[in-house]
Design a protein around this motif. Sequence first.
Motif, PDB file in Angstrom:
ATOM      1  N   UNK A 104       0.819  -1.203   0.000  1.00  0.00           N
ATOM      2  CA  UNK A 104       0.000   0.000   0.000  1.00  0.00           C
ATOM      3  C   UNK A 104       0.853   1.252   0.000  1.00  0.00           C
ATOM      4  N   UNK A 105       0.348   2.300  -0.628  1.00  0.00           N
ATOM      5  CA  UNK A 105       1.003   3.618  -0.653  1.00  0.00           C
ATOM      6  C   UNK A 105       2.412   3.555  -1.216  1.00  0.00           C
ATOM      7  N   UNK A 106       2.590   2.776  -2.264  1.00  0.00           N
ATOM      8  CA  UNK A 106       3.881   2.765  -2.957  1.00  0.00           C
ATOM      9  C   UNK A 106       3.879   3.927  -3.946  1.00  0.00           C
ATOM     10  N   UNK A 107       4.409   5.078  -3.507  1.00  0.00           N
ATOM     11  CA  UNK A 107       4.339   6.267  -4.343  1.00  0.00           C
ATOM     12  C   UNK A 107       5.329   7.323  -3.920  1.00  0.00           C
ATOM     13  N   UNK A 108       5.227   8.480  -4.554  1.00  0.00           N
ATOM     14  CA  UNK A 108       6.142   9.587  -4.293  1.00  0.00           C
ATOM     15  C   UNK A 108       5.348  10.875  -4.121  1.00  0.00           C
ATOM     16  N   UNK A 109       5.952  11.820  -3.409  1.00  0.00           N
ATOM     17  CA  UNK A 109       5.406  13.159  -3.239  1.00  0.00           C
ATOM     18  C   UNK A 109       6.468  14.167  -3.645  1.00  0.00           C
ATOM     19  N   UNK A 110       6.069  15.145  -4.435  1.00  0.00           N
ATOM     20  CA  UNK A 110       6.995  16.194  -4.851  1.00  0.00           C
ATOM     21  C   UNK A 110       6.725  17.449  -4.031  1.00  0.00           C
ATOM     22  N   UNK A 111       7.778  17.959  -3.403  1.00  0.00           N
ATOM     23  CA  UNK A 111       7.704  19.217  -2.661  1.00  0.00           C
ATOM     24  C   UNK A 111       8.426  20.291  -3.460  1.00  0.00           C
ATOM     25  N   UNK A 112       7.763  21.394  -3.714  1.00  0.00           N
ATOM     26  CA  UNK A 112       8.357  22.444  -4.542  1.00  0.00           C
ATOM     27  C   UNK A 112       9.452  23.213  -3.808  1.00  0.00           C
ATOM     28  N   UNK A 113       9.439  23.148  -2.478  1.00  0.00           N
ATOM     29  CA  UNK A 113      10.435  23.892  -1.694  1.00  0.00           C
ATOM     30  C   UNK A 113      10.876  23.042  -0.508  1.00  0.00           C
ATOM     31  N   UNK A 114      11.920  22.249  -0.706  1.00  0.00           N
ATOM     32  CA  UNK A 114      12.449  21.378   0.336  1.00  0.00           C
ATOM     33  C   UNK A 114      13.836  21.877   0.731  1.00  0.00           C
ATOM     34  N   UNK A 115      14.019  22.171   2.018  1.00  0.00           N
ATOM     35  CA  UNK A 115      15.312  22.669   2.484  1.00  0.00           C
ATOM     36  C   UNK A 115      16.111  21.528   3.100  1.00  0.00           C
ATOM     37  N   UNK A 116      17.348  21.390   2.619  1.00  0.00           N
ATOM     38  CA  UNK A 116      18.284  20.409   3.168  1.00  0.00           C
ATOM     39  C   UNK A 116      19.433  21.156   3.826  1.00  0.00           C
ATOM     40  N   UNK A 117      19.596  20.944   5.127  1.00  0.00           N
ATOM     41  CA  UNK A 117      20.664  21.607   5.885  1.00  0.00           C
ATOM     42  C   UNK A 117      21.644  20.554   6.371  1.00  0.00           C
ATOM     43  N   UNK A 118      22.900  20.656   5.920  1.00  0.00           N
ATOM     44  CA  UNK A 118      23.953  19.719   6.306  1.00  0.00           C
ATOM     45  C   UNK A 118      24.904  20.392   7.284  1.00  0.00           C
ATOM     46  N   UNK A 119      25.034  19.821   8.463  1.00  0.00           N
ATOM     47  CA  UNK A 119      25.884  20.413   9.492  1.00  0.00           C
ATOM     48  C   UNK A 119      27.343  20.410   9.051  1.00  0.00           C
ATOM     49  N   UNK A 120      28.068  21.497   9.375  1.00  0.00           N
ATOM     50  CA  UNK A 120      29.497  21.545   9.104  1.00  0.00           C
ATOM     51  C   UNK A 120      30.203  20.423   9.848  1.00  0.00           C
ATOM     52  N   UNK A 121      31.200  19.849   9.226  1.00  0.00           N
ATOM     53  CA  UNK A 121      31.877  18.706   9.831  1.00  0.00           C
ATOM     54  C   UNK A 121      32.602  19.070  11.117  1.00  0.00           C
TER      55      UNK A 121
END
Length: 401
Positions: free
Chosen positions: A237-254
């Motif tokens: 069930x619910x094998x699908x995808x969702x598209x977000x027009x504005x997704x923020x990815x923040x990667x912490x400095x090492x």
Amino acid sequence: MNKLYKLTLLFLVYSNAVGQTLDPAYNSDNYHFEDLAVTKSLELDGDLGFTTTFVNIALIKNDYWSDDVVLNQINSLGQTNRLGGFIHTGITYNTGNTNGLYIGANYNTMLGVTSQKELIELALRGNQNQPTIDLVQKNAFEQMSYGSVSIGRARYDSAKSTQIRYGLDFYSQQQFVKVVENQGRFQTDSSGEKLTVTDADVVVTQNLSNPFTSFGVGIDFEISRLFANNCWSFSLLDLGVIRSSEMRTATMLSNFVFDGFDVSSQVNSAGGIQIQDSFNQNFFETDTTSKIRLVPFQTCLQHVKVLGTNNSIDSRLTYIYFSGYYPLLETTYQQQFKAKSALWRVGARLGGFGVYGVQFGTVLPFGNGHSFKLDVVGLESMASSNLPVNWFGRFGLSIQL
């Protein structure tokens, strides 16, 4: 009523997981299984729960957390700890004609956490006893809310005693945030005023889109096959995808040192302080773009074995693609009562967001082919202060039209 209980209650009321599964139960001809023939009906279903491997009831019911309550909770932690909270509601209309069309609507919210012991201890009593924390495993927090509308067909092959259901889902995502911590060392100095971070691998993903502008599509597939004394079912069930027009990815400095920052430059026109923006600017590399991600799909394998004329064993193995969720095994013994017009069941659950729980349930027919189903898990964890909370409830109402 303490803060944790209030937050849990608020989450369950405000937010809403997990799609429906096939549920062999009572029918008038053979109570062991649902009638696989497609009939005109209206079905309502839902489930809700708060399950965990580590939160004891003393942490929820006490207004004040004494040192003993906190210490007992910390001592009960394992190296890998999980927690989940969820609500699902849904309604499905089956036309019951030769086309076997069905239309459904669902709304879901799920929160999942998987964490090593040190991070939970840090949340409970600060870092005075552990100035250095090393991330030695994957830690994650994930929360998602979405609604869906489904349309599909249910076809019954009487010669093979088989029902196949397949459909198309359309999703609208309201909320999504995910934090994944894979590694890193976080060390405070003796005064507790400076934090040194080394070899960090921490990523925060958050949907910033308008709640009604993140859409997706997916599929459902279910098959049930009835044999002489067995019924096998499989669902995806619910094998699908969702598209977000504005997704923020923040990667912490090492690697960096945090000793505070100047908040005066982060005061907005309304007088508020943009703390999150300050952290993102100083200690994260951020990127905001459109993204496509998987919906928390669910797969379930189910087997019902007839033991005698009025009893059977119902077993299920379920997996949901979500942080903190492990494969869930459910085994339930069910038996008729009240002159074979209803049934009760008792069993156990192992896995999921929690460890284990004892399950009680009933199926009560009424009227002309209608039925009400109820399952409750975790009564033993409500009575004992030494067991982790595993509260789960599931209901179903089927009305023949």
